[in-house]
Design a protein around this motif. Sequence first.
Motif, PDB file in Angstrom:
ATOM      1  N   GLN A 242      48.514  33.527  40.242  1.00 43.10           N
ATOM      2  CA  GLN A 242      48.933  33.214  41.606  1.00 43.10           C
ATOM      3  C   GLN A 242      49.296  34.476  42.361  1.00 43.10           C
ATOM      4  OE1 GLN A 242      50.629  32.214  38.875  1.00 43.10           O
ATOM      5  NE2 GLN A 242      52.746  32.851  39.109  1.00 43.10           N
ATOM      6  N   GLY A 243      48.912  34.476  43.645  1.00 42.37           N
ATOM      7  CA  GLY A 243      49.260  35.569  44.544  1.00 42.37           C
ATOM      8  C   GLY A 243      48.396  36.814  44.449  1.00 42.37           C
ATOM      9  N   VAL A 244      47.445  36.854  43.541  1.00 43.05           N
ATOM     10  CA  VAL A 244      46.604  38.046  43.366  1.00 43.05           C
ATOM     11  C   VAL A 244      45.602  38.156  44.511  1.00 43.05           C
ATOM     12  CG1 VAL A 244      44.778  39.048  41.910  1.00 43.05           C
ATOM     13  CG2 VAL A 244      46.879  38.186  40.863  1.00 43.05           C
ATOM     14  N   LYS A 245      45.355  39.400  44.933  1.00 45.73           N
ATOM     15  CA  LYS A 245      44.354  39.684  45.963  1.00 45.73           C
ATOM     16  C   LYS A 245      43.203  40.438  45.314  1.00 45.73           C
ATOM     17  CE  LYS A 245      47.631  39.837  49.829  1.00 45.73           C
ATOM     18  NZ  LYS A 245      48.423  38.818  49.225  1.00 45.73           N
ATOM     19  N   ILE A 246      41.997  39.896  45.503  1.00 44.14           N
ATOM     20  CA  ILE A 246      40.796  40.513  44.951  1.00 44.14           C
ATOM     21  C   ILE A 246      39.943  40.992  46.123  1.00 44.14           C
ATOM     22  CG2 ILE A 246      38.712  40.097  43.575  1.00 44.14           C
ATOM     23  CD1 ILE A 246      40.331  37.896  42.118  1.00 44.14           C
ATOM     24  N   GLY A 247      39.469  42.205  46.067  1.00 46.23           N
ATOM     25  CA  GLY A 247      38.696  42.794  47.154  1.00 46.23           C
ATOM     26  C   GLY A 247      37.295  42.226  47.266  1.00 46.23           C
ATOM     27  N   LYS A 248      36.490  42.848  48.132  1.00 44.83           N
ATOM     28  CA  LYS A 248      35.114  42.399  48.322  1.00 44.83           C
ATOM     29  C   LYS A 248      34.188  43.102  47.327  1.00 44.83           C
ATOM     30  CE  LYS A 248      34.067  45.562  52.099  1.00 44.83           C
ATOM     31  NZ  LYS A 248      33.594  45.683  53.467  1.00 44.83           N
ATOM     32  N   ASP A 249      33.069  42.421  47.026  1.00 45.57           N
ATOM     33  CA  ASP A 249      32.036  42.949  46.127  1.00 45.57           C
ATOM     34  C   ASP A 249      32.562  43.259  44.730  1.00 45.57           C
ATOM     35  OD1 ASP A 249      29.863  42.913  48.065  1.00 45.57           O
ATOM     36  OD2 ASP A 249      30.933  44.560  49.048  1.00 45.57           O
ATOM     37  N   VAL A 250      33.511  42.467  44.262  1.00 49.35           N
ATOM     38  CA  VAL A 250      34.092  42.638  42.930  1.00 49.35           C
ATOM     39  C   VAL A 250      33.414  41.662  41.969  1.00 49.35           C
ATOM     40  CG1 VAL A 250      36.242  42.377  41.579  1.00 49.35           C
ATOM     41  CG2 VAL A 250      36.302  43.387  43.876  1.00 49.35           C
ATOM     42  N   ILE A 251      33.281  42.082  40.717  1.00 48.44           N
ATOM     43  CA  ILE A 251      32.792  41.182  39.669  1.00 48.44           C
ATOM     44  C   ILE A 251      33.922  41.039  38.651  1.00 48.44           C
ATOM     45  CG2 ILE A 251      31.153  40.830  37.796  1.00 48.44           C
ATOM     46  CD1 ILE A 251      29.135  42.485  39.443  1.00 48.44           C
TER      47      ILE A 251
END
Length: 184
Positions: free
Chosen positions: A165-174
Amino acid sequence: MGYSGHGFVVAEAAIVIGMNLVYYADVKESTINPFHLEYLGFEGEDYFRGWEEDFNYVLGIGDNKIRQKLAHLILSKNKEMVNVIHHSASIATMITIGKGNFIARNAAISPLSEIGNFCILNTGSIVEHECVIADAVHIAPGAVLAGNVTVGERTFIGANAVIKQGVKIGKDVIIGAGSVVLKD
């Protein structure tokens, strides 16, 4: 648009929910045609006859970048993309969802979540409360996003991955299959 592995799954779901699928478009004519659809050609060719017809378009492309590029092509032709949401998906009423999405069998989306455009929420995936999913994201089978997770454009979250919960994942991530993500 797209008629191979992922496209077959989307086509089956579309038919199950009562959509009338008649045509498919792909780079070349498929030797496997389980739904007996007529081949329209390749949308990247000048002679593609689909642009002249009054169709709604369904995205059946698994690759995030290709799916997003194709979606932008469809929009540039002033064509409409529709969502395919399997009848067994569990979707809260208080969500926001864009266009051209596929929500598969037994996927679950909880309240106050936002789903962008051209996304795949695959079989049995779970998007808990207040998640924000950007455009062209693919959440693979069995992946779990706990509450208030943010996922950037074109990111792929692998099968059975768990995002805290609450995690931010960037763009173009695998995010690899089976991963547990505890930090941004």
